[in-house]
Motif scaffolding. Sequence first.
Motif, PDB file in Angstrom:
ATOM      1  N   ILE A  39       0.803  -1.274   0.048  1.00  0.00           N
ATOM      2  CA  ILE A  39       0.188   0.170   0.057  1.00  0.00           C
ATOM      3  C   ILE A  39       0.896   1.228   0.023  1.00  0.00           C
ATOM      4  O   ILE A  39       0.608   2.181  -0.610  1.00  0.00           O
ATOM      5  CB  ILE A  39      -1.023  -0.135   1.184  1.00  0.00           C
ATOM      6  N   THR A  40       1.853   1.231   0.888  1.00  0.00           N
ATOM      7  CA  THR A  40       2.750   2.341   0.865  1.00  0.00           C
ATOM      8  C   THR A  40       3.618   2.507  -0.387  1.00  0.00           C
ATOM      9  O   THR A  40       3.649   3.820  -0.873  1.00  0.00           O
ATOM     10  CB  THR A  40       3.910   2.460   1.922  1.00  0.00           C
ATOM     11  N   LEU A  41       4.166   1.588  -1.029  1.00  0.00           N
ATOM     12  CA  LEU A  41       4.681   1.735  -2.429  1.00  0.00           C
ATOM     13  C   LEU A  41       3.811   2.137  -3.478  1.00  0.00           C
ATOM     14  O   LEU A  41       4.068   2.941  -4.296  1.00  0.00           O
ATOM     15  CB  LEU A  41       5.437   0.346  -2.661  1.00  0.00           C
ATOM     16  N   ALA A  60      -7.162   8.844  -7.844  1.00  0.00           N
ATOM     17  CA  ALA A  60      -7.864   7.459  -8.472  1.00  0.00           C
ATOM     18  C   ALA A  60      -6.996   6.543  -7.670  1.00  0.00           C
ATOM     19  O   ALA A  60      -7.684   5.201  -7.210  1.00  0.00           O
ATOM     20  CB  ALA A  60      -7.274   7.455  -9.800  1.00  0.00           C
ATOM     21  N   GLY A  61      -5.868   6.408  -7.058  1.00  0.00           N
ATOM     22  CA  GLY A  61      -5.490   5.351  -6.281  1.00  0.00           C
ATOM     23  C   GLY A  61      -5.810   5.309  -4.858  1.00  0.00           C
ATOM     24  O   GLY A  61      -6.252   4.161  -4.375  1.00  0.00           O
ATOM     25  N   ILE A  62      -6.481   6.322  -4.226  1.00  0.00           N
ATOM     26  CA  ILE A  62      -7.056   6.613  -3.156  1.00  0.00           C
ATOM     27  C   ILE A  62      -8.729   5.684  -3.348  1.00  0.00           C
ATOM     28  O   ILE A  62      -8.991   4.870  -2.402  1.00  0.00           O
ATOM     29  CB  ILE A  62      -7.420   7.821  -2.470  1.00  0.00           C
ATOM     30  N   LEU A  63      -9.178   6.180  -4.267  1.00  0.00           N
ATOM     31  CA  LEU A  63     -10.517   5.613  -4.616  1.00  0.00           C
ATOM     32  C   LEU A  63     -10.321   3.973  -4.903  1.00  0.00           C
ATOM     33  O   LEU A  63     -11.215   3.321  -4.551  1.00  0.00           O
ATOM     34  CB  LEU A  63     -11.172   6.267  -5.743  1.00  0.00           C
ATOM     35  N   ALA A  91      -5.912   3.165   8.682  1.00  0.00           N
ATOM     36  CA  ALA A  91      -4.427   3.225   8.741  1.00  0.00           C
ATOM     37  C   ALA A  91      -3.748   2.965   7.241  1.00  0.00           C
ATOM     38  O   ALA A  91      -3.060   3.580   6.562  1.00  0.00           O
ATOM     39  CB  ALA A  91      -3.945   2.164   9.557  1.00  0.00           C
ATOM     40  N   ALA A  92      -4.653   1.850   6.398  1.00  0.00           N
ATOM     41  CA  ALA A  92      -4.129   1.804   4.909  1.00  0.00           C
ATOM     42  C   ALA A  92      -4.203   2.997   4.107  1.00  0.00           C
ATOM     43  O   ALA A  92      -3.450   3.353   3.228  1.00  0.00           O
ATOM     44  CB  ALA A  92      -5.147   0.618   4.576  1.00  0.00           C
ATOM     45  N   LEU A  93      -5.429   3.866   4.402  1.00  0.00           N
ATOM     46  CA  LEU A  93      -5.626   5.040   3.395  1.00  0.00           C
ATOM     47  C   LEU A  93      -4.421   6.164   3.817  1.00  0.00           C
ATOM     48  O   LEU A  93      -3.892   6.606   2.947  1.00  0.00           O
ATOM     49  CB  LEU A  93      -7.025   5.622   3.667  1.00  0.00           C
ATOM     50  N   LEU A  94      -4.267   6.004   5.218  1.00  0.00           N
ATOM     51  CA  LEU A  94      -3.281   7.102   5.479  1.00  0.00           C
ATOM     52  C   LEU A  94      -2.032   6.576   5.269  1.00  0.00           C
ATOM     53  O   LEU A  94      -1.064   7.545   4.659  1.00  0.00           O
ATOM     54  CB  LEU A  94      -3.308   7.398   7.130  1.00  0.00           C
ATOM     55  N   MET A  95      -1.338   5.533   5.256  1.00  0.00           N
ATOM     56  CA  MET A  95      -0.074   5.131   4.563  1.00  0.00           C
ATOM     57  C   MET A  95       0.041   5.153   3.284  1.00  0.00           C
ATOM     58  O   MET A  95       1.258   5.374   2.653  1.00  0.00           O
ATOM     59  CB  MET A  95       0.063   3.665   5.260  1.00  0.00           C
ATOM     60  N   PHE A  96      -1.201   5.055   2.339  1.00  0.00           N
ATOM     61  CA  PHE A  96      -0.972   5.533   1.012  1.00  0.00           C
ATOM     62  C   PHE A  96      -0.645   6.933   0.892  1.00  0.00           C
ATOM     63  O   PHE A  96       0.363   7.187   0.003  1.00  0.00           O
ATOM     64  CB  PHE A  96      -2.460   5.154   0.357  1.00  0.00           C
ATOM     65  N   VAL A  97      -1.501   7.655   1.281  1.00  0.00           N
ATOM     66  CA  VAL A  97      -1.137   9.373   1.554  1.00  0.00           C
ATOM     67  C   VAL A  97       0.365   9.559   1.923  1.00  0.00           C
ATOM     68  O   VAL A  97       1.175  10.415   1.323  1.00  0.00           O
ATOM     69  CB  VAL A  97      -2.102   9.945   2.244  1.00  0.00           C
TER      70      VAL A  97
END
Length: 422
Positions: A39-41, A60-63, A91-97
């Motif tokens: 997710i972070t990558l 688009a990645g968040i969606l 946590a997953a959404l935040l780590m993507f950001v």
Amino acid sequence: MELEIFETLAISLGLGLLVGLQRQHDQSQLAGIRTFPLITLFGTISGFLAQDFGGWIIAAGILGLAALMAVANIMRSKTPDFDIGLTTEAAALLMFVVGAYLVLGQTTVAVAIGATVAVLLHLKETLHGIVAKIGQSDLQAIMQFVVISLVVLPVLPDRTYGPYNVLNPYNIWLMVVLIVGLGLLGYFAYKVFGQKSGTVLGGILGGLISSTATTVSYARRTKGNDTSSMLAALVIFIASAVSLLRVITEVAVVAPDTLPTVAPPLAAVFLLMLVLGVVMYLFKGGDHDTMPEQGNPAQLKTALVFGAIYAAVMLATAFAKDQLGSGGLYFVAIISGLTDVDAITLSTSRLMQVGDLEPADGWKLILVAALSNLAFKAGLVGVLGNRTVFGKVAMLFGVVLAGGLLVLWLWPEDFQFPLLGA
């Protein structure tokens, strides 16, 4: 350029592994040690692509990630042990950001946020335990502090009024926020440790909340009870020593540039009190004590009273300086220090910070107020406590008063501690 890209990807991978390790250890069914690094990558790669193709890539990645987690939860909802908690999803959404921010923002900030996420997830049981201990009165204290600091403070005018042009509503209330915040910190420390606290911790918490209130509480407990005199005297003395450390903290917040001059003489008196406290602790015996119930320091009435005292001290200080010269300031310090050393400390610090008072004179005023406060508290013990505890407190405070007077007399005028100014 390629090296920087690989460094960013390595940091992204490390943060994902850190959070994923915690989630795996917590037996999360949605994402763990493998999923979070991906997710972070994913966020980091999206950040690189957004530099060339625009921010819609990140949106688009968040969606897409949100849709993927929604599908996973729909499938998991059919299992009997389905957990409806949203912690892992958030946590997953935040780590993507965070992964994207490594590319588009500051690396230090992204690393700090990623590490904070891992720590917050790890402290689940601790945080839940703290919340479980918070009662209605504690929640009220928090909300009252929110009103004091985030509702009242921002709407006050930041300009001076009144005689001598020294009454600034915003600055006065800012000092109220500082004092109430220190008291609230001690109050919640008491809530966590209070009933388990021994003599030393009781004195430390008492000094953080209110050394005067602690003096009154423990002095009253000795009335007709000689067996608690030694413990009561020690707690009162420790609370008074901590209150001096609290004064130094207030100077550091309000007038940090003056610390090299102001802190050393105050610290010298504190060290004297520390030595006396250690000696007394060694002779106190094996008894233990518990703290009396502490009141909420964030009450609006308490804040208003302190604000009024602080404003009065500001006015009195300006008047004394104008009409009586520097000698009049010591009279104000003695009188105001009898009941509240915080007000004269903050007003003196403000004068030093704006250049209206030399730090070499400021620390003397603060120390005089602190010594005056010690004398006042000794008088309270004499009135409210038994003769034994009064004798012990009077002896200890007498040594400190003598030491403080020697510091006032012998301390070099131009002494500064250079490390405090670094």
